[in-house]
Design a protein around this motif. Structure first.
Motif, PDB file in Angstrom:
ATOM      1  N   VAL A 132      73.135  54.792  56.807  1.00 28.71           N
ATOM      2  CA  VAL A 132      71.726  54.220  56.181  1.00 28.71           C
ATOM      3  C   VAL A 132      71.727  52.918  55.585  1.00 28.71           C
ATOM      4  N   TRP A 133      70.629  52.341  55.995  1.00 26.44           N
ATOM      5  CA  TRP A 133      70.331  50.930  55.813  1.00 26.44           C
ATOM      6  C   TRP A 133      69.978  50.828  54.090  1.00 26.44           C
ATOM      7  N   ASN A 134      70.793  49.783  53.586  1.00 26.76           N
ATOM      8  CA  ASN A 134      70.299  49.575  52.134  1.00 26.76           C
ATOM      9  C   ASN A 134      69.031  49.244  51.922  1.00 26.76           C
ATOM     10  N   GLY A 135      68.285  48.646  52.790  1.00 27.58           N
ATOM     11  CA  GLY A 135      66.870  48.347  52.427  1.00 27.58           C
ATOM     12  C   GLY A 135      66.773  46.655  52.004  1.00 27.58           C
ATOM     13  N   ARG A 136      67.851  46.037  52.128  1.00 28.24           N
ATOM     14  CA  ARG A 136      68.053  44.618  51.679  1.00 28.24           C
ATOM     15  C   ARG A 136      68.602  43.964  52.796  1.00 28.24           C
ATOM     16  N   ASP A 137      69.781  44.246  53.473  1.00 30.35           N
ATOM     17  CA  ASP A 137      70.791  43.233  54.356  1.00 30.35           C
ATOM     18  C   ASP A 137      70.404  43.350  55.673  1.00 30.35           C
ATOM     19  N   TRP A 138      70.271  41.900  56.333  1.00 35.11           N
ATOM     20  CA  TRP A 138      70.131  41.784  57.522  1.00 35.11           C
ATOM     21  C   TRP A 138      70.977  40.901  58.298  1.00 35.11           C
ATOM     22  N   TYR A 139      71.181  41.153  59.407  1.00 38.27           N
ATOM     23  CA  TYR A 139      72.210  40.392  60.580  1.00 38.27           C
ATOM     24  C   TYR A 139      71.128  39.361  61.132  1.00 38.27           C
ATOM     25  N   VAL A 140      71.393  38.198  61.177  1.00 41.68           N
ATOM     26  CA  VAL A 140      70.835  37.308  61.818  1.00 41.68           C
ATOM     27  C   VAL A 140      71.663  36.272  62.768  1.00 41.68           C
ATOM     28  N   SER A 141      71.253  36.498  63.759  1.00 42.81           N
ATOM     29  CA  SER A 141      72.322  35.539  64.948  1.00 42.81           C
ATOM     30  C   SER A 141      71.429  34.067  65.046  1.00 42.81           C
ATOM     31  N   PHE A 142      72.232  32.981  64.700  1.00 37.26           N
ATOM     32  CA  PHE A 142      71.826  31.678  64.904  1.00 37.26           C
ATOM     33  C   PHE A 142      72.536  31.063  66.124  1.00 37.26           C
ATOM     34  N   GLY A 143      71.990  31.253  67.230  1.00 38.74           N
ATOM     35  CA  GLY A 143      72.255  30.785  68.750  1.00 38.74           C
ATOM     36  C   GLY A 143      72.242  29.502  68.755  1.00 38.74           C
ATOM     37  N   GLU A 144      73.244  28.753  69.190  1.00 41.86           N
ATOM     38  CA  GLU A 144      73.025  27.119  69.395  1.00 41.86           C
ATOM     39  C   GLU A 144      73.389  27.049  70.836  1.00 41.86           C
ATOM     40  N   ALA A 145      73.252  27.879  71.738  1.00 39.08           N
ATOM     41  CA  ALA A 145      73.405  27.687  73.034  1.00 39.08           C
ATOM     42  C   ALA A 145      72.672  26.625  73.730  1.00 39.08           C
ATOM     43  N   ASN A 146      73.283  26.037  74.398  1.00 42.03           N
ATOM     44  CA  ASN A 146      72.406  24.688  75.167  1.00 42.03           C
ATOM     45  C   ASN A 146      71.906  23.664  74.208  1.00 42.03           C
ATOM     46  N   LYS A 147      72.505  23.771  73.194  1.00 43.91           N
ATOM     47  CA  LYS A 147      72.131  22.908  71.876  1.00 43.91           C
ATOM     48  C   LYS A 147      70.748  22.950  71.511  1.00 43.91           C
ATOM     49  N   SER A 148      70.153  24.087  71.479  1.00 43.82           N
ATOM     50  CA  SER A 148      68.761  24.520  71.129  1.00 43.82           C
ATOM     51  C   SER A 148      68.446  24.398  69.697  1.00 43.82           C
ATOM     52  N   ARG A 149      69.510  24.754  69.045  1.00 46.66           N
ATOM     53  CA  ARG A 149      69.541  24.774  67.526  1.00 46.66           C
ATOM     54  C   ARG A 149      70.877  24.121  66.939  1.00 46.66           C
ATOM     55  N   ASP A 150      70.775  23.832  65.628  1.00 44.24           N
ATOM     56  CA  ASP A 150      72.129  23.404  65.058  1.00 44.24           C
ATOM     57  C   ASP A 150      72.437  23.693  63.775  1.00 44.24           C
ATOM     58  N   TRP A 151      73.387  24.358  63.629  1.00 43.01           N
ATOM     59  CA  TRP A 151      73.734  24.974  62.447  1.00 43.01           C
ATOM     60  C   TRP A 151      73.771  24.085  61.133  1.00 43.01           C
ATOM     61  N   ASP A 152      74.228  22.953  61.373  1.00 43.37           N
ATOM     62  CA  ASP A 152      74.147  21.803  60.155  1.00 43.37           C
ATOM     63  C   ASP A 152      72.660  21.571  59.739  1.00 43.37           C
ATOM     64  N   ASP A 153      71.691  21.639  60.749  1.00 46.96           N
ATOM     65  CA  ASP A 153      70.430  21.462  60.397  1.00 46.96           C
ATOM     66  C   ASP A 153      69.809  22.604  59.224  1.00 46.96           C
ATOM     67  N   ALA A 154      70.405  24.047  59.790  1.00 46.90           N
ATOM     68  CA  ALA A 154      69.868  25.134  58.943  1.00 46.90           C
ATOM     69  C   ALA A 154      70.408  25.091  57.630  1.00 46.90           C
ATOM     70  N   ARG A 155      71.793  24.661  57.474  1.00 48.12           N
ATOM     71  CA  ARG A 155      72.509  24.711  56.238  1.00 48.12           C
ATOM     72  C   ARG A 155      71.736  23.483  55.340  1.00 48.12           C
ATOM     73  N   ARG A 156      71.412  22.429  55.782  1.00 47.12           N
ATOM     74  CA  ARG A 156      70.943  21.315  55.020  1.00 47.12           C
ATOM     75  C   ARG A 156      69.534  21.611  54.562  1.00 47.12           C
ATOM     76  N   TYR A 157      68.605  22.239  55.305  1.00 50.15           N
ATOM     77  CA  TYR A 157      67.224  22.214  55.016  1.00 50.15           C
ATOM     78  C   TYR A 157      67.058  23.783  54.627  1.00 50.15           C
ATOM     79  N   GLY A 158      67.817  24.868  54.961  1.00 50.86           N
ATOM     80  CA  GLY A 158      67.543  26.161  54.341  1.00 50.86           C
ATOM     81  C   GLY A 158      66.597  26.867  55.364  1.00 50.86           C
TER      82      GLY A 158
END
Length: 174
Positions: free
Chosen positions: A13-39
């Motif tokens: 049963v889902w708790n109604g709050r929690d979500w899994y989010v995949s932050f794909g960085e394949a082909n350098k399309s995104r960067d985790w350091d950006d996401a951490r820095r800017y939220g």
């Protein structure tokens, strides 16, 4: 005890709050350091990727996962997902247009057409990070939930417990 539709299908049963989010960085399309820095977290390139991210509500708790790396953050969604070109983030108390940030990743800018099809746009979901780690410190142990969707309801209690404990035991935020 009555079975819910979820338990009838063999899902927790889902708790109604929690979500899994995949932050794909394949082909350098995104960067985790950006996401951490800017939220934020983001997804796009095809409607299939961005649709699930758009389902995550304000107030939802997200568990950020980088494919083939592990869990790197937990935070709370602060605003609905919007196309990157329209996104404004709160950066140190100031509202700043996403496209004006000093970003490493292109976040959909690599599309040759200057006006990409609406289905191909990058979408950004603002997050206030409770805890994050860099890629080298990511939590990756056997049995943790991972999925190809950009976002989905996180129902796996083992993953919720392990990731929550990992970030609560001295793994500092950025």
């Amino acid at each position: 005890m009555a079975m819910t539709a979820d338990t009838a299908r063999g899902q927790s049963v889902w708790n109604g709050r929690d979500w899994y989010v995949s932050f794909g960085e394949a082909n350098k399309s995104r960067d985790w350091d950006d996401a951490r820095r800017y939220g934020f977290v983001s997804a796009g390139g095809r409607k299939w990727y961005s649709d699930t991210l758009q389902q995550v509500p304000v107030g939802g708790r997200v568990f950020a996962y980088i494919p083939k790396v592990g869990y790197v953050g937990v935070g709370t969604v602060t605003a609905p997902a919007t196309p990157a070109d329209d996104t404004v983030l709160d950066v140190d108390g100031s509202l700043v247009a996403f496209r004006s940030l000093d970003l490493v990743g292109p976040y959909g800018r690599e599309v040759a057409d200057p006006a990409p099809d609406e289905d191909d746009r990058e979408w950004v979901l603002p997050v206030t990070w409770e805890h994050t780690v860099d890629r080298a410190q990511a939590l990756r142990i056997p049995g943790l939930f991972a999925n190809q969707n950009s976002a989905c309801r996180l129902r796996d209690q083992f993953t919720i417990d392990e990731v929550t404990a990992f970030f609560a035991t001295g793994n500092p935020s950025s």
